[in-house]
Scaffold this active site. Structure first.
Site, PDB file in Angstrom:
ATOM      1  CG  HIS A 308     -19.623 -70.555 -95.473  1.00 22.86           C
ATOM      2  ND1 HIS A 308     -19.997 -71.941 -95.289  1.00 22.86           N
ATOM      3  CD2 HIS A 308     -18.670 -70.015 -94.946  1.00 22.86           C
ATOM      4  CE1 HIS A 308     -18.982 -72.321 -94.236  1.00 22.86           C
ATOM      5  NE2 HIS A 308     -18.167 -71.146 -94.152  1.00 22.86           N
ATOM      6  CG  ASP A 366     -12.929 -64.946 -94.867  1.00 22.36           C
ATOM      7  OD1 ASP A 366     -13.397 -66.082 -95.406  1.00 22.36           O
ATOM      8  OD2 ASP A 366     -11.944 -64.617 -93.824  1.00 22.36           O
TER       9      ASP A 366
HETATM   10  C1  SDX Z   1     -14.080 -69.598 -95.155  1.00 19.54           C
HETATM   11  O1  SDX Z   1     -15.920 -74.045 -94.346  1.00 19.54           O
HETATM   12  C2  SDX Z   1     -15.732 -73.049 -93.702  1.00 19.54           C
HETATM   13  O2  SDX Z   1     -16.280 -73.109 -92.455  1.00 19.54           O
HETATM   14  C3  SDX Z   1     -14.814 -71.987 -94.037  1.00 19.54           C
HETATM   15  C4  SDX Z   1     -14.775 -70.590 -93.098  1.00 19.54           C
HETATM   16  C5  SDX Z   1     -14.190 -70.854 -91.700  1.00 19.54           C
HETATM   17  O3  SDX Z   1     -14.478 -70.260 -90.753  1.00 19.54           O
HETATM   18  O4  SDX Z   1     -13.330 -71.740 -91.409  1.00 19.54           O
HETATM   19  O5  SDX Z   1     -16.282 -70.250 -92.843  1.00 19.54           O
HETATM   20  C6  SDX Z   1     -14.051 -69.693 -93.639  1.00 19.54           C
HETATM   21  O6  SDX Z   1     -13.435 -69.920 -95.787  1.00 19.54           O
HETATM   22  C7  SDX Z   1     -15.509 -68.743 -95.796  1.00 19.54           C
HETATM   23  C8  SDX Z   1     -15.231 -68.644 -97.081  1.00 19.54           C
HETATM   24  C9  SDX Z   1     -14.327 -67.559 -97.815  1.00 19.54           C
HETATM   25  N1  SDX Z   1     -14.257 -67.688 -99.192  1.00 19.54           N
HETATM   26  C10 SDX Z   1     -14.567 -66.878-100.211  1.00 19.54           C
HETATM   27  O7  SDX Z   1     -15.487 -65.593 -99.619  1.00 19.54           O
HETATM   28  C11 SDX Z   1     -14.320 -66.976-101.625  1.00 19.54           C
HETATM   29  C12 SDX Z   1     -15.724 -66.813-102.603  1.00 19.54           C
HETATM   30  N2  SDX Z   1     -16.384 -67.730-102.123  1.00 19.54           N
HETATM   31  C13 SDX Z   1     -16.405 -69.035-102.784  1.00 19.54           C
HETATM   32  O8  SDX Z   1     -15.546 -69.257-103.723  1.00 19.54           O
HETATM   33  C14 SDX Z   1     -17.346 -69.761-102.548  1.00 19.54           C
HETATM   34  O9  SDX Z   1     -18.446 -69.636-102.212  1.00 19.54           O
HETATM   35  C15 SDX Z   1     -16.885 -71.053-101.566  1.00 19.54           C
HETATM   36  C16 SDX Z   1     -15.637 -71.733-101.815  1.00 19.54           C
HETATM   37  C17 SDX Z   1     -16.765 -70.311-100.198  1.00 19.54           C
HETATM   38  C18 SDX Z   1     -17.934 -72.346-101.424  1.00 19.54           C
HETATM   39  O10 SDX Z   1     -17.878 -72.944-102.557  1.00 19.54           O
HETATM   40  P1  SDX Z   1     -18.942 -74.152-102.820  1.00 19.54           P
HETATM   41  O11 SDX Z   1     -19.566 -74.469-101.558  1.00 19.54           O
HETATM   42  O12 SDX Z   1     -17.861 -75.203-103.710  1.00 19.54           O
HETATM   43  O13 SDX Z   1     -20.004 -73.607-103.852  1.00 19.54           O
HETATM   44  P2  SDX Z   1     -19.630 -73.596-105.315  1.00 19.54           P
HETATM   45  O14 SDX Z   1     -18.456 -72.976-105.630  1.00 19.54           O
HETATM   46  O15 SDX Z   1     -20.223 -74.997-105.814  1.00 19.54           O
HETATM   47  O16 SDX Z   1     -20.906 -72.361-105.827  1.00 19.54           O
HETATM   48  C19 SDX Z   1     -22.292 -72.600-105.816  1.00 19.54           C
HETATM   49  C20 SDX Z   1     -22.679 -71.859-106.864  1.00 19.54           C
HETATM   50  C21 SDX Z   1     -22.058 -71.829-108.554  1.00 19.54           C
HETATM   51  O17 SDX Z   1     -22.815 -71.385-109.275  1.00 19.54           O
HETATM   52  P3  SDX Z   1     -23.515 -72.272-110.278  1.00 19.54           P
HETATM   53  O18 SDX Z   1     -22.545 -73.520-110.788  1.00 19.54           O
HETATM   54  O19 SDX Z   1     -24.711 -72.920-109.358  1.00 19.54           O
HETATM   55  O20 SDX Z   1     -24.132 -71.627-111.509  1.00 19.54           O
HETATM   56  O21 SDX Z   1     -22.474 -70.517-106.584  1.00 19.54           O
HETATM   57  C22 SDX Z   1     -21.719 -69.676-107.335  1.00 19.54           C
HETATM   58  C23 SDX Z   1     -20.770 -70.730-108.026  1.00 19.54           C
HETATM   59  O22 SDX Z   1     -20.336 -70.059-109.249  1.00 19.54           O
HETATM   60  N3  SDX Z   1     -20.954 -69.161-106.385  1.00 19.54           N
HETATM   61  C24 SDX Z   1     -20.217 -67.851-106.386  1.00 19.54           C
HETATM   62  C25 SDX Z   1     -19.694 -67.284-105.345  1.00 19.54           C
HETATM   63  N4  SDX Z   1     -19.679 -68.457-104.630  1.00 19.54           N
HETATM   64  C26 SDX Z   1     -20.458 -69.283-105.064  1.00 19.54           C
HETATM   65  N5  SDX Z   1     -20.621 -66.910-107.487  1.00 19.54           N
HETATM   66  C27 SDX Z   1     -19.873 -65.709-107.326  1.00 19.54           C
HETATM   67  N6  SDX Z   1     -19.178 -65.105-106.380  1.00 19.54           N
HETATM   68  C28 SDX Z   1     -18.900 -66.194-105.178  1.00 19.54           C
HETATM   69  N7  SDX Z   1     -18.369 -65.720-104.201  1.00 19.54           N
END
Ligand code: SDX
Length: 432
Positions: A308, A366
């Site tokens: 998140h 989710d």
């Molecule tokens: C919702 O904003 C809100 O409040 C949203 C929400 C709401 O109520 O409105 O809470 C609802 O949207 C919840 C989120 C649902 N999405 C998912 O579950 C999809 C999977 N999660 C992600 O894709 C990700 O975690 C996000 C999109 C939620 C957040 O992305 P960020 O903040 O841009 O984080 P990032 O992509 O920069 O990740 C940071 C690191 C990266 O690795 P490094 O580059 O540091 O090596 O964490 C890793 C990412 O690769 N990472 C994951 C991951 N999420 C982040 N690696 C594997 N699996 C994941 N799910």
């Protein structure tokens, strides 16, 4: 409130800019950077707005590190245990918990405005049978502006109130109509003798050829899921609603833009993606393989429902839904749900893995919600639509907060330009 300030100095020219610090009631203070372009010719750079406060708001507060979520100051855990979605809707829209009389008036107004114009209902017949319900919902919500002309004056508080009640009342009807169209079944009209969630389930599952009895366990579960999904501060879809609304676009267009933004798998579309992921993983034996893929950037596989932008601790909503899963499954007579068992094991193993620990990746709202939606009979393609029904309350609350602010201006981010410098046109005869 401004109490201290920072000074930004350009060492090359000794030009300075005073940056006032503003503090809220709780949470991080903000640096007001409005003078840095005038003083120093600078913009700020914050792709994805991860550290940018785009607005002041009094609606929802999140402390991602502490796992705190407050709706108008009330902890979501307490509202989940003691409140109802209609009461939470009133709280988010109007800022205070309603008296019994106020709640009866509000929920009564919602209850008696659930039908949609019959011509609007016919829009669904224009969609292909396999259209994704989110495509239908976003289109029909936007089309409401072609029907409800009495709520287009965004500067008229009474018209804003009528819009708020109308969209909250009708979004379940639109959602259910999309589902019925997907099934090729006749639309089921709302009933004024049913509560908000019971009515939604009735419109989703009833058929004209036999009586339908809403399962009270399912209705209670849906009410709780709607409370938990109602708002979450300046998330992507809410920020989309604010940006669209800031142009003065009609409120139905702004909410439709929010529906479209929510659809993405990185946002509200994740609940649908989690179930697909759990089915793809299939068994506990495969968890290690998929965790390895989630850590391998080249795989493009992410653990859906994990991570998140703001919640860097356990999402309080995920905790509540996880506890609810088992209770609902037992009460629905389906105690053994292989997907829930797999999700629990996946969470347990991932939360011991350094990759997830070091990146503060926890289950989000989710991760478990789809298991409950499935258990109460909602098809996967409708999971994000259910999220949109609940989040419509938050979108409307933020839209109203923005539109009623006399200082509201059109949203217009800037950029760091890295394209070509000025160059003259080359006639095609002279190009290689
Ligand atoms: C919702 O904003 C809100 O409040 C949203 C929400 C709401 O109520 O409105 O809470 C609802 O949207 C919840 C989120 C649902 N999405 C998912 O579950 C999809 C999977 N999660 C992600 O894709 C990700 O975690 C996000 C999109 C939620 C957040 O992305 P960020 O903040 O841009 O984080 P990032 O992509 O920069 O990740 C940071 C690191 C990266 O690795 P490094 O580059 O540091 O090596 O964490 C890793 C990412 O690769 N990472 C994951 C991951 N999420 C982040 N690696 C594997 N699996 C994941 N799910």
């Amino acid at each position: 409130m401004t109490e201290k300030q920072f000074e930004l100095i350009d060492r090359a020219t000794e030009r300075k800019s005073e940056l006032p610090v503003r503090t809220g009631t709780i949470g991080p203070a903000v640096v007001d950077i409005s003078s840095i372009n005038k003083d120093l010719g600078l913009f700020t750079y914050d792709p994805g707005f991860g550290l940018t406060a785009a607005t002041e708001s009094r609606i929802t507060y999140i402390d991602g590190d502490a796992g705190v979520l407050l709706y108008r100051g009330y902890p979501v855990e307490q509202l989940a245990e003691k409140s109802s979605f209609m009461e939470v809707a009133y709280l988010l829209l109007l800022g205070e918990l309603p008296s019994r009389k106020q709640l009866e008036g509000f929920s009564g107004s919602i209850r008696y405005h659930t039908m949609i114009n019959e011509t609007l209902l016919r829009f669904f017949n224009g969609f292909h049978h396999n259209a994704h319900p989110m495509a239908m919902v976003s289109a029909v919500v936007a089309s409401m502006s072609a029907f409800y002309h009495d709520t287009m004056d965004i500067h008229n508080p009474r018209q804003r109130e009528i819009f708020a009640h109308r969209i909250i009342a009708k979004i379940p009807t639109i959602a259910a109509a999309a589902h019925k169209h997907s099934l090729g079944q006749p639309f089921i009209y709302p009933r004024n003798d049913l509560g908000y969630c019971s009515n939604a389930l009735h419109m989703l599952f009833a058929v004209p050829c036999e009586p339908y009895q809403v399962d009270s366990v399912a209705a209670e579960a849906l009410d709780l899921l709607f409370i938990l999904h109602a708002d979450h501060e300046q998330n992507a879809s809410t920020s989309t609603v604010r940006l669209a609304g800031s142009t003065g676009a009609n409120p139905y267009a702004a909410i439709s833009a929010g529906v479209s933004a929510l659809w993405g798998p990185a946002h509200g579309g994740a609940n649908e993606a989690v179930l697909s992921m759990l089915e793809q993983i299939g068994s506990v034996d495969n968890i290690a393989k998929y965790l390895a893929m989630a850590k391998d950037k080249s795989s493009h596989f992410r653990l859906m429902g994990f991570g998140h932008r703001v919640s860097t601790n356990f999402d309080p909503r995920a905790k509540i839904i996880r506890e609810m899963c088992h209770k609902v499954l037992v009460r629905l007579g389906r105690p053994d749900n292989p997907l829930l068992e797999l999700a629990l094991r996946l969470e347990e193993i991932a939360l011991k893995d350094e990759y997830f620990i070091s990146r503060k990746l926890y289950p989000n709202v989710d991760f478990y919600s789809g298991i409950i939606y499935s258990a109460i009979g909602i098809p996967r393609s409708m999971f994000t639509v259910m999220f949109a029904i609940a989040r419509t309350v938050g979108w409307v609350a933020h839209w109203q907060e923005m539109i009623s602010d006399p200082a509201m201006r059109i949203g217009r981010p800037r950029q760091l330009y890295t394209g070509p410098t000025r160059r003259d046109y080359i006639d095609i005869t002279k190009r290689v």
